[in-house]
Structures are given as structure tokens and as C-alpha cells.
Design an enzyme around this catalytic site. Sequence first.
Site, PDB file in Angstrom:
ATOM      1  N   GLY A 166     100.232  -5.331  37.952  1.00  0.00           N
ATOM      2  CA  GLY A 166     101.301  -4.813  37.097  1.00  0.00           C
ATOM      3  C   GLY A 166     100.880  -4.403  35.700  1.00  0.00           C
ATOM      4  N   ASP A 220     102.333  -7.778  32.438  1.00  0.00           N
ATOM      5  CA  ASP A 220     103.350  -6.728  32.500  1.00  0.00           C
ATOM      6  C   ASP A 220     104.716  -7.268  32.091  1.00  0.00           C
ATOM      7  OD1 ASP A 220     103.571  -8.339  34.763  1.00  0.00           O
ATOM      8  OD2 ASP A 220     103.811  -6.689  36.180  1.00  0.00           O
ATOM      9  N   ASP A 223     108.994 -13.251  33.663  1.00  0.00           N
ATOM     10  CA  ASP A 223     110.349 -13.412  34.203  1.00  0.00           C
ATOM     11  C   ASP A 223     110.682 -14.911  34.201  1.00  0.00           C
ATOM     12  OD1 ASP A 223     112.690 -13.189  35.608  1.00  0.00           O
ATOM     13  OD2 ASP A 223     111.800 -12.505  37.477  1.00  0.00           O
ATOM     14  N   LYS A 251     111.620 -10.986  30.035  1.00  0.00           N
ATOM     15  CA  LYS A 251     112.949 -11.050  30.643  1.00  0.00           C
ATOM     16  C   LYS A 251     113.384 -12.509  30.586  1.00  0.00           C
ATOM     17  CE  LYS A 251     113.292  -9.048  34.823  1.00  0.00           C
ATOM     18  NZ  LYS A 251     113.333  -9.053  36.311  1.00  0.00           N
ATOM     19  N   ASP A 279     106.029  -2.540  39.867  1.00  0.00           N
ATOM     20  CA  ASP A 279     106.357  -1.971  41.179  1.00  0.00           C
ATOM     21  C   ASP A 279     107.593  -2.605  41.797  1.00  0.00           C
ATOM     22  OD1 ASP A 279     105.124  -4.549  41.745  1.00  0.00           O
ATOM     23  OD2 ASP A 279     105.113  -3.899  43.828  1.00  0.00           O
TER      24      ASP A 279
END
Length: 308
Positions: A166, A220, A223, A251, A279
Amino acid sequence: MTIGPQPRPPKETANLVPFAHPSEEEFAGILDFYGVTWEYEPRTFPLQEKEGRLALAFTPDFYLPDLDLYIELTTLKQKLVTEKHRKVRLLQERYPEVRIKLLHRSDYLSLLAKYGFGPFSEVEVAGIHEVLISAAELERRVKELGAEISRDYRDREPLLIGVLRGAACFMSDLMRHISLPLTTDYMAISSYDGEQGGAVQITKDLVEPITGRDVIVVEDIVDTGMTLNTLLETLRSRNPASLAVCSLLDKPARRLPKVPIDYCGFVVPDEFVVGYGLDFRQKFRNLPFIATLKSDWLKVWKTEKRPE
Ligand code: IMP
């Protein structure tokens, strides 16, 4: 409206020019993005006279001096297109030395989509809902992060560790904005759930030892933070001189362990995002912007196993 060449507006002033239509402003934004010099409506061409008076004139939207080319956008009402074609034909008959191009609505929309401006209203990119962070915004922020890292690591030689796959786009852009000697290495991580309880596995390890090095992990997106947490534990056990994290996206909505993010590009909402390396089932990595997925694709993400 004036006749004859006017002074050229300074570059990157798309927001200062009184454009007649938002699409013209967006187009100027694309030209600025690519460093193409432009002039807005610099010249009006008389096309027809009646009884000694001007009966028809044409002012193309843009002039690109470096290409000696006029551009007329046909992104307004479709019914105007025929009239524009007629004017272009008349102009070419009367001024054969003038180069002009009509940019059609469909060409224009694909340009906007390709370079990350505006929504995908009429451009078919299956699965993509809307652009969240444009290519221009990404470029600007990555440049800022590079400058920040260059300041913070002055007189040191950091080792950038990119997390595959990523972070590929981010890593290659970021390193070019760091004005220090540096080295790079890459790791690949896979998360698998179910029986293993969401454990994270290293599938490709570093080539070089990191003991005594100033390490910056380039991610990247963070989360839940599980991947980064495991990665940092592993790297810490190898005794680097320092360990920092630079993540393009944060995030925070679904965060589990507390993880440090020393350099963060953008905070994003709790949505699945793709593009610029990220992706969905190995697709969309090559989009030059960050976009959200359409809701029907999202349902798949929410009900099925997370992509690695
Ligand atoms: P975490 O362990 O939950 O923090 O997940 C980190 C990894 O999950 C990232 O490095 C991505 O590969 C993937 N990931 C999490 N959210 C997204 C997303 O919105 N789009 C694409 N990949 C994501």
C-alpha cells in the site's frame, strides 16, 4: 471583452480570474497542476462583418502560449456545441495561422477524473464513488511532510521502511521530497483473521539490520492500528536508535491499540478508501488520487474478510 493580446495572468492564479463557468476554473486548475502557462480569453477574433460593422466574433476560452494553441471548452450546454464548431470553422478559414482545439465534454470529464479534480459524475470508473483527496492535494501534502522530515532529521541519515504494497506510491514520492542522504528498505505484512485471532504476519522482512539506525516507518493507512502495532514491536526489538511513523492516512474511528503517528498526511473518515497505492482486492492502486468506494462495493467489504 477586448480585441488583441492581453497581459498574461501570473501562473497559479486560477482562483483570481473571473471565470464565466466553474468548468473553466477547473480546467485552469489542471493546467496549473501541470505547470502549463495559460491565458484566459486573451483575444477576440472578428469573424463576420455586415455593412461595415462587426456581426460575429469569437473569444476562445484559453490560450496556451507555450503551445501557441487556443482551447475552447464545450463543457457547457450540449446544444452550444454545434455553434462552437461553426465558429471554430469560420475562425480557421479566416485565420489559418491560428491553432485552436475544441475540448469535448467527454474528454474534459476524463481529464478531470484522471487528475483527481471533481466528482466522477459522468466518468465510468467502476466501483469508485468520489474523489476524497485530489492528486494536487496529495502532492502538496507529501511535499510538506518531506520538508518536515528533512528539518527534523537534519544531520542524520534516516532509514525509510516502506510497508508493502500500500505505501508504494507514497514512499516513492515522499523520499524525493526529503533533502537528506537516506536509505530505504521494505517490509510486507499480511493480516489474517479467524482462527489466528487477527494476528499479523511478516511475509517479507528487511534486507538490512536496523540496529543504531534512525528508522521511519512509511505506511499507507492506519486503521485499527493492529498492523502498525505489531510492526513497531518487531522493529523495536531490533534496537534502532530511533523509531518514528509516517502514515499518509489516519483513520482513527476504528483504532484499537494506541499507536504513535509522528507524521500524518490526512485524517480520513471511517470509509474504505482506494487509490495512490491503496487497493480493494488488488485493484485501484494506480489511481493518482484517494477515492471512496461505491456503497454496493462497500457492503462486500463490511460483510466479508478485510482485504490484506
Ligand atoms: P490496520 O491494521 O487495521 O490498521 O490496517 C492497516 C492495513 O489495512 C493498511 O496498511 C491497509 O493495507 C489496510 N486498510 C485499512 N483501511 C483501508 C482502506 O480504507 N483502504 C485500503 N486499505 C485499507
